[in-house]
Design a protein around this motif. Structure first.
Motif, PDB file in Angstrom:
ATOM      1  N   GLY A   1     -35.063   7.702  41.353  1.00 56.10           N
ATOM      2  CA  GLY A   1     -34.839   9.007  40.746  1.00 56.10           C
ATOM      3  C   GLY A   1     -35.498  10.181  41.436  1.00 56.10           C
ATOM      4  O   GLY A   1     -35.433  11.305  40.933  1.00 56.10           O
ATOM      5  N   HIS A   2     -36.122   9.957  42.578  1.00 54.95           N
ATOM      6  CA  HIS A   2     -36.754  11.061  43.298  1.00 54.95           C
ATOM      7  C   HIS A   2     -35.729  11.873  44.074  1.00 54.95           C
ATOM      8  O   HIS A   2     -34.708  11.349  44.541  1.00 54.95           O
ATOM      9  CB  HIS A   2     -37.791  10.518  44.288  1.00 54.95           C
ATOM     10  N   ASP A   3     -36.007  13.146  44.224  1.00 56.34           N
ATOM     11  CA  ASP A   3     -35.267  14.037  45.114  1.00 56.34           C
ATOM     12  C   ASP A   3     -36.047  14.011  46.427  1.00 56.34           C
ATOM     13  O   ASP A   3     -37.160  14.535  46.498  1.00 56.34           O
ATOM     14  CB  ASP A   3     -35.229  15.444  44.527  1.00 56.34           C
ATOM     15  N   VAL A   4     -35.500  13.384  47.462  1.00 56.14           N
ATOM     16  CA  VAL A   4     -36.265  13.100  48.681  1.00 56.14           C
ATOM     17  C   VAL A   4     -35.865  13.995  49.842  1.00 56.14           C
ATOM     18  O   VAL A   4     -34.685  14.167  50.152  1.00 56.14           O
ATOM     19  CB  VAL A   4     -36.101  11.624  49.089  1.00 56.14           C
ATOM     20  N   TRP A   5     -36.891  14.541  50.489  1.00 54.43           N
ATOM     21  CA  TRP A   5     -36.730  15.241  51.761  1.00 54.43           C
ATOM     22  C   TRP A   5     -37.067  14.263  52.877  1.00 54.43           C
ATOM     23  O   TRP A   5     -38.177  13.721  52.927  1.00 54.43           O
ATOM     24  CB  TRP A   5     -37.674  16.431  51.841  1.00 54.43           C
TER      25      TRP A   5
END
Length: 231
Positions: A25-29
């Motif tokens: 569920g992370h928004d990853v860069w």
């Protein structure tokens, strides 16, 4: 949603960490020095891409601005980018050889962390995960039952010992953060010619776990997939 930046995330441990954290569920860069490889990896993962060379001040500053301008904020920083560096016999190793390894593995961690702390301070639960190695533990290195005891090199192992020490200092200096350092274990990646006995998923267990700690989670610890590692 938790927003996470991973350096050196276009392949290996960084790429697998990104995949698993996106699944969580992370928004990853995805941070990568090579823009083409980084963008390709981000597209395939369903992540965001930011060009980031940990050895270059301007690149790191630009990455901070890119993420700030995107409005995602930043909750988790994973300092994963690293190199083996020049591999020479100890007697043939020069100061420049060691410096080349330290530029990425040690100074890169400082450069990136210093630049992103202000953005992390805006998070309700700021987390830093530094990727080291069992070779960075003095206790492990001096345990004759461990394979690490057989490896003698001035560059890579000592650079990871420095990362362990840096993590301790950051944890003490940033008490509102959760700051931990991890040993992925001997994992099959490009870094070791895919000679490691662990899968890349096994190698990211500790990274992923420490990236998801809560406000009351551990800090100032050194961990691998089985638990605490001696300093």
């Amino acid at each position: 949603m938790t927003t996470t930046l991973i350096t050196g995330a276009n392949k290996g441990l960084g790429h697998e960490s990104a995949r698993r954290l996106i699944d969580a569920g992370h928004d990853v860069w995805v941070g990568a020095r090579d823009a083409t490889a980084g963008q390709d990896a981000a597209d395939k993962l369903g992540a965001r891409f930011v060009q980031l060379d940990v050895t270059d001040d301007a690149s790191v500053a630009a990455a901070v601005q890119t993420i700030r301008d995107a409005g995602t904020g930043l909750d988790v920083l994973i300092n994963n980018a690293g190199i083996v560096g020049p591999m020479a016999a100890l007697r043939d190793t020069t100061a420049d050889d060691v410096a080349k390894t330290y530029e990425t593995n040690v100074f890169g961690v400082v450069r990136v962390t210093q630049a992103f702390v202000p953005l992390l301070e805006e998070s309700e639960n700021p987390v830093i995960v530094n990727v080291a190695s069992g070779l960075g533990s003095l206790a492990v290195n001096n345990d004759t039952s461990r394979v690490e005891n057989t490896i003698i090199s001035l560059g890579y192992p000592t650079s990871k010992t420095a990362v362990v020490a840096l993590s301790d200092m950051y944890a003490r200096a940033l008490p509102s953060f959760r700051v931990n350092v991890v040993d992925p274990g001997y994992t099959a990646t490009d870094l070791n010619g895919h000679s490691g006995h662990q899968t890349v998923t096994e190698g990211t267990d500790a990274i992923v776990a420490m990236a998801q700690v809560g406000k009351d989670g551990p800090t100032q610890t050194f961990q691998d997939r089985d638990g605490l590692v001696p300093w």
